[in-house]
Design an enzyme around this catalytic site. Structure first.
Site, PDB file in Angstrom:
ATOM      1  N   LYS A 293       3.332  94.632  21.735  1.00 25.91           N
ATOM      2  CA  LYS A 293       2.833  95.016  23.058  1.00 25.91           C
ATOM      3  C   LYS A 293       4.006  94.970  24.021  1.00 25.91           C
ATOM      4  CE  LYS A 293      -0.404  93.884  26.735  1.00 25.91           C
ATOM      5  NZ  LYS A 293      -1.586  93.089  27.130  1.00 25.91           N
ATOM      6  N   ARG A 303      -4.786  97.551  35.447  1.00 24.72           N
ATOM      7  CA  ARG A 303      -4.730  96.369  36.309  1.00 24.72           C
ATOM      8  C   ARG A 303      -5.475  96.624  37.613  1.00 24.72           C
ATOM      9  NH1 ARG A 303       1.578  94.695  35.027  1.00 24.72           N
ATOM     10  NH2 ARG A 303       1.257  94.443  32.777  1.00 24.72           N
ATOM     11  N   LYS A 315       5.637  90.648  33.451  1.00 25.72           N
ATOM     12  CA  LYS A 315       5.216  90.051  32.183  1.00 25.72           C
ATOM     13  C   LYS A 315       6.326  90.109  31.129  1.00 25.72           C
ATOM     14  CE  LYS A 315       0.265  90.788  32.983  1.00 25.72           C
ATOM     15  NZ  LYS A 315      -1.051  91.076  32.361  1.00 25.72           N
ATOM     16  N   LYS A 346       1.069  98.985  21.353  1.00 19.76           N
ATOM     17  CA  LYS A 346       0.623  99.330  22.703  1.00 19.76           C
ATOM     18  C   LYS A 346       1.803  99.429  23.644  1.00 19.76           C
ATOM     19  CE  LYS A 346      -2.264  97.302  26.259  1.00 19.76           C
ATOM     20  NZ  LYS A 346      -3.000  96.128  26.653  1.00 19.76           N
ATOM     21  N   SER A 372      -4.248 102.909  29.733  1.00 22.08           N
ATOM     22  CA  SER A 372      -4.798 103.512  30.947  1.00 22.08           C
ATOM     23  C   SER A 372      -3.879 104.570  31.544  1.00 22.08           C
ATOM     24  CB  SER A 372      -5.106 102.420  31.964  1.00 22.08           C
ATOM     25  OG  SER A 372      -3.955 101.634  32.220  1.00 22.08           O
ATOM     26  N   TYR A 411      -9.698 105.435  26.080  1.00 20.75           N
ATOM     27  CA  TYR A 411     -10.742 105.665  27.084  1.00 20.75           C
ATOM     28  C   TYR A 411     -11.374 107.028  26.889  1.00 20.75           C
ATOM     29  CZ  TYR A 411      -8.338 101.628  28.909  1.00 20.75           C
ATOM     30  OH  TYR A 411      -7.780 100.391  29.013  1.00 20.75           O
TER      31      TYR A 411
END
Ligand code: PBG
Length: 425
Positions: A293, A303, A315, A346, A372, A411
């Site tokens: 990731k 987010r 992060k 990801k 997203s 999605y």
């Protein structure tokens, strides 16, 4: 509808045209029948004359008489060899290139292309990420057109029903947690009556065979918006966070989750979660590890959806550097040895090389997360009429499969499922 046409295309065999209308397409039948046995299926196989004219009348001759006629040189008439198609005026007259490889031969018609298609995609390969909240209504997510924070009691259940209807029977839940429940240690994450466990119990009650994936990480529950516990100097504490994640995973398993998915990127969390699950009698619950990731800007819309932006910093001390390839192998070895059942990469499309790397290096199933930002870019391009949204959507999913992904979190799952089933919205 590119994909539906591709899957349900009529095929011409000699002079006879077979029209095969399959709904859903043939390679989906088994998936669909196992999911919804009572669903209406249309399967018609029709053989008709190419030109639509009457078939030639029989002359009443025996096989021997037919053969004798041919032997005697009186072969019955058949259509002549068609004339060579004419090129437009001005086409240069050249001799054939001296090549014996002409790959276009295997692409010359849709039937030929369908025969040699290497990769396929079915709704069974898709996992549908769903945002849930405590509200009664569904709230649109600004940065993700077509996505909503679903009310867990109504909107969620309805959305799952729609997905199952087109063969998408796997979902992953992401909660929007009220600010008042967020703390620096994210303890709401393992509240057995929290939003996610409640939603799991409701869904399992309605749809016992639904496959429910959960996200294991503290960020939706953290007042700092980080995936782990933040020390006063800003350091994300690894082992203490893993302790919380184990409790979170067990709470999700107790509610009925089928697959828990640590997306936090702490070291050693897969092994610790495996041990915690087994100690509580959840040996049957799988772990899908976010193996590779990356610290990606493609997560922006997500987010916003969960209001889970880090309150400070980024992060990068736990998610991977997008510039790194070999490092994915370090994570792969750890996750495999710690007992992960599925390995996830990801984001998806910008990281196809990493998907291929894991596919080639591990026998475990590989998941890709079309995140997203990838979704929103395709949606935006479609809304602005810069690209054909549906075709780009299907192509992007096919490419993730080609790179080596068994399953895809997207999605677009419902929209793609409908497309694959030949249904119009
Ligand atoms: C949180 C989590 C994130 C996503 C899935 N789980 C965001 C993040 O790591 O900041 C991103 C998914 C998306 O962008 O679609 N652990």
């Amino acid at each position: 509808m590119a994909s539906a046409a591709m899957l349900n295309s009529p095929c011409n065999v000699g002079a006879v045209k077979f029209e095969v209308k399959v709904k859903p397409s043939p390679n989906l039948l088994s998936a669909r029948t196992s999911i919804r046995l009572n669903r209406r299926r249309v399967l018609t196989v029709r053989a008709s004359n190419e030109s639509g004219s009457e078939p030639l009348r029989k002359m009443g001759l025996t096989d021997e008489e037919c053969e004798a006629a041919v032997v005697a040189g009186n072969a019955p008439e058949a259509p002549p060899v068609p004339p060579k198609p004419v090129a437009p005026a001005g086409t240069p007259n050249v001799s054939s290139l001296p090549i014996n490889r002409r790959p276009r031969r295997n692409r010359r018609s849709s039937a030929v292309r369908a025969a040699f298609q290497e990769t396929s995609i079915s709704p069974a390969n898709l996992v549908y990420p769903l945002f849930i909240h405590e509200g009664e209504d569904d709230t649109p997510i600004g940065a993700m057109p077509g996505c909503y924070r679903l009310g867990w009691r109504h909107g969620l259940v309805e959305e799952v029903a729609k997905a199952r209807d087109v063969g998408v029977n796997s979902i992953v839940l992401f909660p929007k947690v009220p600010d008042a429940l967020k703390t620096s240690t994210g303890d709401e994450a393992y509240n057995e009556n929290g939003l996610v466990p409640r939603a799991i119990r409701l869904l399992k009650d309605k749809y016992p065979d639904l496959v429910i994936y959960t996200d294991v990480a503290l960020d939706p529950y953290s007042s700092d918006g980080h995936d782990g516990i933040v020390r006063e100097d800003g350091v994300i504490m690894n082992d203490e966070t893993v302790h919380q994640l184990c409790k979170q995973a067990v709470a999700q398993a107790r509610a009925g989750a089928d697959v828990v998915s640590p997306s936090d990127m702490m070291d050693g969390r897969v092994g610790a979660i495996r041990t915690a699950l087994d100690a509580e009698g959840f040996e049957h619950v799988s772990i899908m590890s976010y193996t590779a990731k990356y610290a990606s800007s493609f997560y922006g819309p997500f987010r916003e959806a969960l209001d889970s932006n880090p309150r400070f910093g980024d992060k990068k001390t736990y998610q991977m550097n997008p510039a790194n390839y070999r490092e994915a192998l370090v994570e792969l070895q750890a996750d495999e040895s710690e007992g992960a059942d599925i390995l996830l990469v990801k984001p998806g499309l910008p990281y196809l090389d990493i998907i291929r790397l894991l596919r080639d290096k591990s026998p475990l199933p590989i998941a890709a997360y079309q995140v997203s930002g990838e979704y929103s870019m395709i949606k935006a391009g479609g809304v602005l009429k810069m690209i054909d949204e549906e075709r780009v959507m299907m192509e992007s999913l096919m490419c993730l499969r080609r790179a080596g992904a068994d399953i895809i979190l997207t999605y677009f799952a419902l929209q793609a499922g409908r497309c694959l089933c030949g249904e119009k919205r």
